[in-house]
Design a protein around this motif. Sequence first.
Motif, PDB file in Angstrom:
ATOM      1  N   LYS A 190      -2.507   7.950   7.628  1.00  0.00           N
ATOM      2  CA  LYS A 190      -3.122   6.639   7.444  1.00  0.00           C
ATOM      3  C   LYS A 190      -4.087   6.600   6.255  1.00  0.00           C
ATOM      4  O   LYS A 190      -4.905   5.684   6.138  1.00  0.00           O
TER       5      LYS A 190
ATOM      6  N   LYS B 108       0.840  -1.195   0.000  1.00  0.00           N
ATOM      7  CA  LYS B 108       0.000   0.000   0.000  1.00  0.00           C
ATOM      8  C   LYS B 108       0.875   1.245   0.000  1.00  0.00           C
ATOM      9  O   LYS B 108       1.929   1.272   0.635  1.00  0.00           O
TER      10      LYS B 108
ATOM     11  N   TRP C 121     -10.015  -3.133  10.990  1.00  0.00           N
ATOM     12  CA  TRP C 121      -9.993  -1.848  10.297  1.00  0.00           C
ATOM     13  C   TRP C 121     -10.006  -2.004   8.777  1.00  0.00           C
ATOM     14  O   TRP C 121     -10.649  -1.216   8.075  1.00  0.00           O
ATOM     15  N   ASP C 122      -9.279  -2.978   8.261  1.00  0.00           N
ATOM     16  CA  ASP C 122      -9.056  -3.059   6.807  1.00  0.00           C
ATOM     17  C   ASP C 122      -9.774  -4.213   6.129  1.00  0.00           C
ATOM     18  O   ASP C 122      -9.732  -4.328   4.905  1.00  0.00           O
TER      19      ASP C 122
ATOM     20  N   GLU D 294      -7.447  -6.504  10.749  1.00  0.00           N
ATOM     21  CA  GLU D 294      -8.592  -6.968   9.963  1.00  0.00           C
ATOM     22  C   GLU D 294      -9.876  -6.273  10.389  1.00  0.00           C
ATOM     23  O   GLU D 294     -10.810  -6.127   9.592  1.00  0.00           O
TER      24      GLU D 294
END
Length: 502
Positions: free
Chosen positions: A106, A100, A157-158, A155
């Motif tokens: 962030k 990323k 959060w994303d 996981e």
Amino acid sequence: MFRKLVSTIAASHIGFLRRYCIRTNTAKSKASNPAKCRALGQPTSETHPHLINPDEVTPLITKTEYQHRRCQLIESIMQKAIKTSEYQKNHLVIVSGASKQYMSDKIPYFFRQNTDFLYLTGCQEPDCCLVISIDESSNEPCSILFTRDKDDHAELWDGPRTHPEDVKSFFGMDRGLPMSEFEGYLRSYGRAFRDLNLWYDFVTPSQKNIHTSVCNFMSDLSNKKWENPRSLIHKLRLYKSPAEIALMQKASDITAAAFVETMSCSRPNIGENQLFAKIDYECRMRGAEFLAYPPVVAGGNRANIIHYINNNQLVEDGEMVLMDAGCEYHGYASDVTRTWPVNGKFTSQQREIYEVVYCVQEELIDLCNKCPTLDALFESMCYLLGKRLQEIGLISIQPSNTYLMKAAYQLCPHHVSHYLGMDIHDTPSINRNIKIEPGMVITVEPGIYISNNNKSLPKSYHGIGIRIEDDILITVNGPVVLSRKCPKHPDEIEKIASENQS
């Protein structure tokens, strides 16, 4: 190997398109059972039955096809190794995915996978790595996919990740391991096989942590040899499978429909940014994930800036707009350029130049029947443009073909073609001096650019910049224009662009 594959392409890709339109009841029934819908780090047939069929890793591309690609790479590596004077029996291939990238703190940029890694694995997740070991102690090569470690907090959060235990069944790999074991795996392999050939792209590394680990691994080896697998992967990617052709056909169809809608909304004093937004919207509404590259939306004299992407001016009455745009559809790109008058009517000079470019492009597409090199196609473009411009009196009559080509090159300073596929300028390690063959997809994009600063042509032609670009599949039966649904005849262009004029 490739010739057998591409001999049936013209018929086979139609079947893949039909499969795209008819999704199976099996996938839908699985999706209706929550117990069977284990989410991985990317779409599956269970979670996204409207996109993916059972046994497909990505839309239309099966687990078997990805396995076949890895086998082809191994075959290419062994063939190249045997030809070298210092033949090594042990080989380690490392192809890393992308990480990323962040625009601030962030806030990430939209993630796009390293296409070489995606081509071999189908894995769409960041921070993963493919390792293929070929050693004399085992009968078969071993493919290992290293995936991100389990992390409940991340996981949350994303979203979910694909864990190592899912790798064999979903991706068809021999093993799955967490990324935390990558360095340990390299050390262990290096101790077991001191004499080895490492296949890794040190020139354009796609993941910082992997690159650091591989560099440390190489420094610890006493007897080592390094090769870059990039050109071998690109040679495989150069020839499109029936599934890839079906995806590229869909991408071209989406782009063509979006162009028609964008042309039809044109009007004097429309903003380039509005046309940008329209083509983007229409592509996404038809299923494309995003545009394949920042589009050129150049009104008036700005069309003579080849890579103009500011797209922040107004297109005035009497001016044309040159739009170079294409969408990305499940990992495969389209690349189309059209030029049209925003008021729906070419001036006599605009139409005259447009017809020159249009006729030359038609001749160039026909020349693809002879399977020339892309460089030879460029030379043909220069000659044909020069000849046509001479016929309408914009280039003085000279007996020399060299003169014609040089004069035309002054008005079209870019190449006429490039390879197309997962990337817009696909397989960049492949030279443009090889003959095109069935299974390849290329662009054909002649243009004429007459800026306001041109002192050799009449002022009535100043500010005219025209390019026409289409995506061409090479088959055993001749070239197929994938972007054929995008109108380009000047009469069609005027009809569409004048539809909504007030």
